[in-house]
Design an enzyme around this catalytic site. Sequence first.
Site, mmCIF file in Angstrom:
data_model
loop_
_atom_site.group_PDB
_atom_site.id
_atom_site.type_symbol
_atom_site.label_atom_id
_atom_site.label_comp_id
_atom_site.label_asym_id
_atom_site.label_seq_id
_atom_site.Cartn_x
_atom_site.Cartn_y
_atom_site.Cartn_z
ATOM 1 C CG ASP A 182 46.876 14.024 64.826
ATOM 2 O OD1 ASP A 182 46.365 13.729 63.736
ATOM 3 O OD2 ASP A 182 46.445 14.930 65.567
ATOM 4 C CG HIS B 221 47.977 10.498 68.985
ATOM 5 N ND1 HIS B 221 46.743 10.531 69.597
ATOM 6 C CD2 HIS B 221 48.354 11.792 68.780
ATOM 7 C CE1 HIS B 221 46.376 11.803 69.770
ATOM 8 N NE2 HIS B 221 47.336 12.581 69.281
#
Length: 475
Positions: free
Chosen positions: A45, A189
């Site tokens: 993400d 991430h």
Amino acid sequence: METLLLWLFYISSLYAFIPGLITRLFGFRVFRRGLSDSRFALTFDDGPDPVYTPQLLDLLKRYDAKATFFVVGSNAEKNVDLIKRMHEEGHLIGIHNYIHKTNWLMRPATVKRHIQKTSGIIQAVTGVKSIYYRPPWGIVNLFDFAKRGDTQIVLWSAMFSDWRVRIGADKLTQRMMKKLRGGEVFLLHDCGSTLGANRGAPGEMLIALERVLMEADRKGLKSVRIDDLIHITETAKLEKKGGPAPVDGDKAARSGAKPASRSKKIVVSLWLLWEKVFHQLFHLQSTNEENPLLHFRIRPYHGEPVEMNGGVKLKSGDRIMELHFDNKRLYEFGSRSKSPVQLAIKMVRGMEKELPKLADHIANHPDLHDVKALYGVSMINKGPEQFGFTVTDLPKGWFASSSRLYLKFLLRVIHPEGGARLKQSAEHLVPKLIVMPIDHLVSHYMQDDSKRKMNGNPEVVPEEEPVLNASVSCP
């Protein structure tokens, strides 16, 4: 003040809290875990990031691992070359809004623009329209479900707090190793510049990820794109359905009713718990405390004038008895019915018993003699007119849209045919206002020597659907 609190509670619960809870805990209408012995999914993400995303792509290439990148549109605009590289190297690119902002704090139209704008950026670079969507922090709102036909919402089965530097590569490795198995969807991430993240955290993640990919190779596990894991999962489910049917030992099965799945039972339990809070907060009453079918509260009407039976007009400021079906009883009716016709019959008979009780309650409480109408919101098809209700459209706007989504969810839960019925009759599933003059209620349903006054009309069963009214407050 009470009306304001009511709307705040209703909007926050229906728009944000309940959808978020059932998706995060039970995976309702989202993909968060697959079915596979040897395939799992790495998802990243918040990127692309000009420092860490190239290092990540290099690492994935070394281990021949495929991943899914849920990109922030504003970051994608600044790093078009990385979007192109992700696509060329065989990775899937999904949407993570245009800016990293929770859907709970944005209007549905704003969320839609974020998705469309980010999708357009991706398509301009890759030539492929992205349909995979992960809302920031995994927080969905009610209208995210409405976009189900256009997007596939993807959450995760395992996250590791890798956005914090203090976790460190060693602890992160331990956490990831514990979840390293087929079917898992890892949330990681590749950018540390979002709110609450540490700028150098992706560096620790990359160290841990290389160790995990080495272990995955040793175990014969392979990282695949989300679309591939979804396909593998759907194939596995179809194969599973093709197996032998379970032994019929359940009471529901013997009666012909379909037993509820464990996940559905959990969703229903949460839904009923929320209803209890709603009832207590807004002091709903009932004429039958032990086994109620209808709940009500007395309040002023706020809305456009509505003409009811007998030419009686309901105007703003008139006192109304706002009706709410007991959702536990609705669920019991639906789960014990073999067909929609049986459900309709139970609903009709239930209403025939409840309306006289409401009439007696009005007649026996002098402080209610100025109440002008019964009032409710219903997912209507056919039936309520036979009781003396006038059916009219809800004014267009936020309330009508949110009521439609909520009542469709209600129908999916209680209807014997569940989601299939929604697909068959979606165009008819429109919430309506149902209103009845109190004078009509008292004159037609008030008990007289234990016998109802029904104008001599025989019992009439709706041709298709019962009235479906829920704990939705009227404007």
